[in-house]
Design a protein around this motif. Sequence first.
Motif, PDB file in Angstrom:
ATOM      1  N   ARG A   1       0.833  -1.207   0.000  1.00  0.00           N
ATOM      2  CA  ARG A   1       0.000   0.000   0.000  1.00  0.00           C
ATOM      3  C   ARG A   1       0.865   1.253   0.000  1.00  0.00           C
ATOM      4  NH1 ARG A   1      -2.996  -2.930   4.040  1.00  0.00           N
ATOM      5  NH2 ARG A   1      -1.930  -1.704   5.617  1.00  0.00           N
ATOM      6  N   GLY A   2       1.938   1.201   0.796  1.00  0.00           N
ATOM      7  CA  GLY A   2       2.826   2.367   0.887  1.00  0.00           C
ATOM      8  C   GLY A   2       3.481   2.675  -0.441  1.00  0.00           C
ATOM      9  N   PHE A   3       3.858   1.623  -1.170  1.00  0.00           N
ATOM     10  CA  PHE A   3       4.434   1.857  -2.496  1.00  0.00           C
ATOM     11  C   PHE A   3       3.413   2.516  -3.405  1.00  0.00           C
ATOM     12  CE2 PHE A   3       5.213   0.503  -6.882  1.00  0.00           C
ATOM     13  CZ  PHE A   3       6.446   1.098  -7.067  1.00  0.00           C
ATOM     14  N   GLN A   4       2.171   2.072  -3.273  1.00  0.00           N
ATOM     15  CA  GLN A   4       1.119   2.672  -4.098  1.00  0.00           C
ATOM     16  C   GLN A   4       0.984   4.169  -3.776  1.00  0.00           C
ATOM     17  OE1 GLN A   4      -2.711   0.809  -3.575  1.00  0.00           O
ATOM     18  NE2 GLN A   4      -3.723   2.237  -4.976  1.00  0.00           N
ATOM     19  N   VAL A   5       1.032   4.509  -2.486  1.00  0.00           N
ATOM     20  CA  VAL A   5       0.935   5.923  -2.111  1.00  0.00           C
ATOM     21  C   VAL A   5       2.122   6.689  -2.670  1.00  0.00           C
ATOM     22  CG1 VAL A   5       0.899   7.554  -0.202  1.00  0.00           C
ATOM     23  CG2 VAL A   5      -0.394   5.436  -0.038  1.00  0.00           C
ATOM     24  N   TYR A   6       3.333   6.109  -2.513  1.00  0.00           N
ATOM     25  CA  TYR A   6       4.501   6.807  -3.060  1.00  0.00           C
ATOM     26  C   TYR A   6       4.315   7.034  -4.548  1.00  0.00           C
ATOM     27  CZ  TYR A   6       8.873   7.683  -5.286  1.00  0.00           C
ATOM     28  OH  TYR A   6       9.821   8.245  -6.087  1.00  0.00           O
ATOM     29  N   GLN A   7       3.915   5.982  -5.250  1.00  0.00           N
ATOM     30  CA  GLN A   7       3.811   6.020  -6.706  1.00  0.00           C
ATOM     31  C   GLN A   7       2.765   7.038  -7.151  1.00  0.00           C
ATOM     32  OE1 GLN A   7       5.987   4.658  -8.289  1.00  0.00           O
ATOM     33  NE2 GLN A   7       5.369   3.506 -10.089  1.00  0.00           N
ATOM     34  N   GLU A   8       1.631   7.072  -6.441  1.00  0.00           N
ATOM     35  CA  GLU A   8       0.536   7.917  -6.914  1.00  0.00           C
ATOM     36  C   GLU A   8       0.629   9.343  -6.396  1.00  0.00           C
ATOM     37  OE1 GLU A   8      -3.315   6.153  -6.388  1.00  0.00           O
ATOM     38  OE2 GLU A   8      -2.639   4.222  -7.199  1.00  0.00           O
ATOM     39  N   VAL A   9       1.286   9.534  -5.234  1.00  0.00           N
ATOM     40  CA  VAL A   9       1.312  10.883  -4.653  1.00  0.00           C
ATOM     41  C   VAL A   9       2.709  11.488  -4.667  1.00  0.00           C
ATOM     42  CG1 VAL A   9       0.664  12.280  -2.674  1.00  0.00           C
ATOM     43  CG2 VAL A   9      -0.563  10.157  -3.140  1.00  0.00           C
ATOM     44  N   CYS A  10       3.629  10.853  -3.962  1.00  0.00           N
ATOM     45  CA  CYS A  10       4.920  11.495  -3.715  1.00  0.00           C
ATOM     46  C   CYS A  10       5.800  11.529  -4.950  1.00  0.00           C
ATOM     47  CB  CYS A  10       5.675  10.779  -2.603  1.00  0.00           C
ATOM     48  SG  CYS A  10       4.659  10.219  -1.250  1.00  0.00           S
ATOM     49  N   SER A  11       5.647  10.539  -5.848  1.00  0.00           N
ATOM     50  CA  SER A  11       6.635  10.388  -6.923  1.00  0.00           C
ATOM     51  C   SER A  11       6.571  11.521  -7.935  1.00  0.00           C
ATOM     52  CB  SER A  11       6.442   9.051  -7.634  1.00  0.00           C
ATOM     53  OG  SER A  11       5.267   9.094  -8.393  1.00  0.00           O
ATOM     54  N   SER A  12       5.525  12.370  -7.855  1.00  0.00           N
ATOM     55  CA  SER A  12       5.499  13.495  -8.790  1.00  0.00           C
ATOM     56  C   SER A  12       6.492  14.576  -8.380  1.00  0.00           C
ATOM     57  CB  SER A  12       4.084  14.067  -8.885  1.00  0.00           C
ATOM     58  OG  SER A  12       3.624  14.395  -7.609  1.00  0.00           O
TER      59      SER A  12
END
Lengths: 65, 322
Positions: free
Chosen positions: B100-111
């Motif tokens: 789940r955390g990777f998903q959050v990173y990918q969808e939110v933080c990675s921009s």
Amino acid sequence: MATAARPLYNFLVRRNYIFLGVIFAGAFGFEMAFDTISDRIWDNINKGRQWKDIRAKYIQSEDDE
Amino acid sequence: MLARSCLRSTRAVGAVRNGAVNTSKRAASTSSSEAASPFRLNMAGSAATAVAIGSMAWYYHLYGTELHAMTPTEEGLHPTKYPWEHAAWTKTFDHQALRRGFQVYQEVCSSCHSLSRIPYRSLVGVTHTVDEAKAMAEENEYDSEPNDEGEIEKRPGKLSDYLPSPYKNDEAARAANNGALPPDLSLIVKARHGGCDYIFSLLTGYPEEPPPGVKLPDGLNFNPYFPGTGIAMARVLYNDLVEYEDGTPASTSQMAKDVVEFLNWSAEPEMDQRKKMGLKVLAITSLLTALSIWVKRYKWSPIKTRKIVYVPPKMGGRPNGH
């Protein structure tokens, strides 16, 4: 040492190659047993937390698609 | 002068206490100041005490107080201590949370934030299957080897490629973020005091409005946990920002918790293995310690239990001993 164990003891220790072999085999066996048991304890403590516990979900859903 | 009269007067007092026998002798040697009144004694004592206390207070005032190079605002609010389950001695990461955390990173933080030390292959067997990781890698383009003409063509990503960074370089990242560089998150949990607690507090700690009286430069947002309280990153996590595939309700704190645990994994991917190995080492060494204690006692037992007897030689005719 109990007298019953005496022949076994003699067999193990008399000849050096047997003695050495017993030590090596013992280390090997102990390592296997120890690792198996400690892995089982570890997996029990961390039930449901490790990748292998949730892996099935994602392998499964790949097949469905 | 003061000291001498004090000395003399104590002697006088001593003389009185010492009783009649000595009185005449002492009295002869102390002559006139025998008359030192209790009032003068009290005054002298009080004055000396006052001077002593005063100088101590002055010294403490000068050198004793704790010095802070920074004001509390500049330090930032200390983060709350949370009972992270993965921080326990015998607990691994919760890999569902990592996913789940990777998903959050990918969808939110990675921009905004890179995660440049994590290749796709290291997600395999941690958060994703091989096929999933390959599919994610292929969504990105990477430079290939120069071809015959020396041109560098693009190729789809492979498992061995690292996660792509949102900006070409740090300057581009600064330019896009008002001059503030969004730090790489690979090691951020190790790189900040308070680790997980700090980042969780930071992500969830944005108040609705800055407290009255706080003035921040343009482009900064108020966050009490950030040293200086003015942070260039606005609040990014809001309820239901992402949709978790496992159905977990995506509240702000849930997402923050998951992404923090994921960032802790990216900072210490070896943690699960390390803790398991540590436990085995403890087990073996305690076994060996017990064994060596037993062997020592075994070897020493004849020495510890022996008895030394002295048999005196027989003296001619007399009874033994004594």
